[in-house]
Design a protein around this motif. Sequence first.
Motif, PDB file in Angstrom:
ATOM      1  N   THR A 163      -2.426   5.401  -3.575  1.00 34.24           N
ATOM      2  CA  THR A 163      -3.232   6.614  -3.510  1.00 34.24           C
ATOM      3  C   THR A 163      -2.293   7.791  -3.727  1.00 34.24           C
ATOM      4  O   THR A 163      -1.236   7.863  -3.099  1.00 34.24           O
TER       5      THR A 163
ATOM      6  N   GLY B 225      -0.979   7.322 -12.573  1.00 32.81           N
ATOM      7  CA  GLY B 225      -1.284   5.994 -13.094  1.00 32.81           C
ATOM      8  C   GLY B 225      -0.353   5.564 -14.209  1.00 32.81           C
ATOM      9  O   GLY B 225      -0.066   4.372 -14.373  1.00 32.81           O
TER      10      GLY B 225
ATOM     11  N   ARG C 158      -0.964  -1.122  -4.524  1.00 31.52           N
ATOM     12  CA  ARG C 158      -2.195  -0.344  -4.407  1.00 31.52           C
ATOM     13  C   ARG C 158      -1.777   1.054  -3.982  1.00 31.52           C
ATOM     14  O   ARG C 158      -1.147   1.223  -2.940  1.00 31.52           O
TER      15      ARG C 158
ATOM     16  N   LEU D  13      -7.970   5.376   4.635  1.00 28.32           N
ATOM     17  CA  LEU D  13      -7.010   4.394   4.122  1.00 28.32           C
ATOM     18  C   LEU D  13      -6.494   3.490   5.229  1.00 28.32           C
ATOM     19  O   LEU D  13      -6.420   3.900   6.392  1.00 28.32           O
TER      20      LEU D  13
ATOM     21  N   ASP E  96       0.860  -1.177   0.000  1.00 32.09           N
ATOM     22  CA  ASP E  96       0.000   0.000   0.000  1.00 32.09           C
ATOM     23  C   ASP E  96       0.897   1.229   0.000  1.00 32.09           C
ATOM     24  O   ASP E  96       1.680   1.439   0.940  1.00 32.09           O
TER      25      ASP E  96
ATOM     26  N   LEU F 137      -4.445  14.238 -12.616  1.00 32.09           N
ATOM     27  CA  LEU F 137      -5.358  13.100 -12.554  1.00 32.09           C
ATOM     28  C   LEU F 137      -4.899  11.941 -13.424  1.00 32.09           C
ATOM     29  O   LEU F 137      -5.184  10.775 -13.131  1.00 32.09           O
TER      30      LEU F 137
ATOM     31  N   ALA G 168      -3.487  -0.528  -9.037  1.00 35.71           N
ATOM     32  CA  ALA G 168      -4.724   0.158  -8.677  1.00 35.71           C
ATOM     33  C   ALA G 168      -4.336   1.522  -8.106  1.00 35.71           C
ATOM     34  O   ALA G 168      -3.678   1.593  -7.072  1.00 35.71           O
ATOM     35  N   VAL G 169      -4.727   2.602  -8.790  1.00 32.98           N
ATOM     36  CA  VAL G 169      -4.290   3.945  -8.399  1.00 32.98           C
ATOM     37  C   VAL G 169      -5.501   4.858  -8.227  1.00 32.98           C
ATOM     38  O   VAL G 169      -6.330   4.980  -9.130  1.00 32.98           O
ATOM     39  N   ASP G 170      -5.586   5.489  -7.071  1.00 35.54           N
ATOM     40  CA  ASP G 170      -6.623   6.477  -6.776  1.00 35.54           C
ATOM     41  C   ASP G 170      -5.949   7.840  -6.680  1.00 35.54           C
ATOM     42  O   ASP G 170      -5.111   8.058  -5.805  1.00 35.54           O
ATOM     43  N   VAL G 171      -6.263   8.745  -7.602  1.00 36.77           N
ATOM     44  CA  VAL G 171      -5.638  10.065  -7.634  1.00 36.77           C
ATOM     45  C   VAL G 171      -6.655  11.112  -7.178  1.00 36.77           C
ATOM     46  O   VAL G 171      -7.783  11.154  -7.679  1.00 36.77           O
ATOM     47  N   ARG G 172      -6.233  11.959  -6.244  1.00 35.29           N
ATOM     48  CA  ARG G 172      -7.114  13.005  -5.717  1.00 35.29           C
ATOM     49  C   ARG G 172      -6.403  14.357  -5.824  1.00 35.29           C
ATOM     50  O   ARG G 172      -5.227  14.462  -5.480  1.00 35.29           O
TER      51      ARG G 172
END
Length: 213
Positions: A43, A62, A41, A100, A12, A58, A69-73
């Motif tokens: 973020t 990635g 994984r 998280l 993570d 954004l 698995a990528v979460d972009v904020r």
Amino acid sequence: MTPLTLPPGALDVLCLGAHPDDIEIGCGGTLLTLAAARDVRATAVVLTGAGERRDEALKATGRFLPGAAVDVRVAGLRDGRLPAAWDEVKDTLEGVAGGLRRPDVVFAPRRDDAHQDHRLIAELVPTVWRDSLVLGYEIPKWDGDLGSVTHYVPLSDAVARHKVELLDDCFPSQTGRDWWDEEMFLGLLRLRGMECRSRYAEAFTVSKATLAF
């Protein structure tokens, strides 16, 4: 050199940047190397960015973590004014942490970075993620704040060059800047590589780490 080993299995990963492109300049080669070697994984949180810059942020992380698995904020706070938005920055980071599981590794700016936005994030990270390994990445700039480092990630020639290609491709808004070119990016990677007996490397600072036997 004695390696610092991350735990086995899926990782993570949390990546923090003040601006679009901070993460990718600071640890893009490391992310490419991680994605090729491990199940990741991730973020990614960028504190500023609007319009074209937001769109770049954004999409970029990635690209540096293919297959992950990528979460972009993107928080969208004002560029260059993060210290004046201390509460908002702290609340953003606390909100991310609350949603998280504890990351195995946090990539963030180094605490002695000369840019005020970078430095604020670096100062707040240990107050939010007290029990994670925090790797402080470096960002070259005209301030001339490059200093000593504590840890290195060796990069293959292919990864180093791919990083530079991706930077150009992901951040077209920045390619016209006088400091943004292949020679500058590869030059820093080559210098840090020389320091750890590799061709290329990215370098980090670690203020606290646990040694397990």
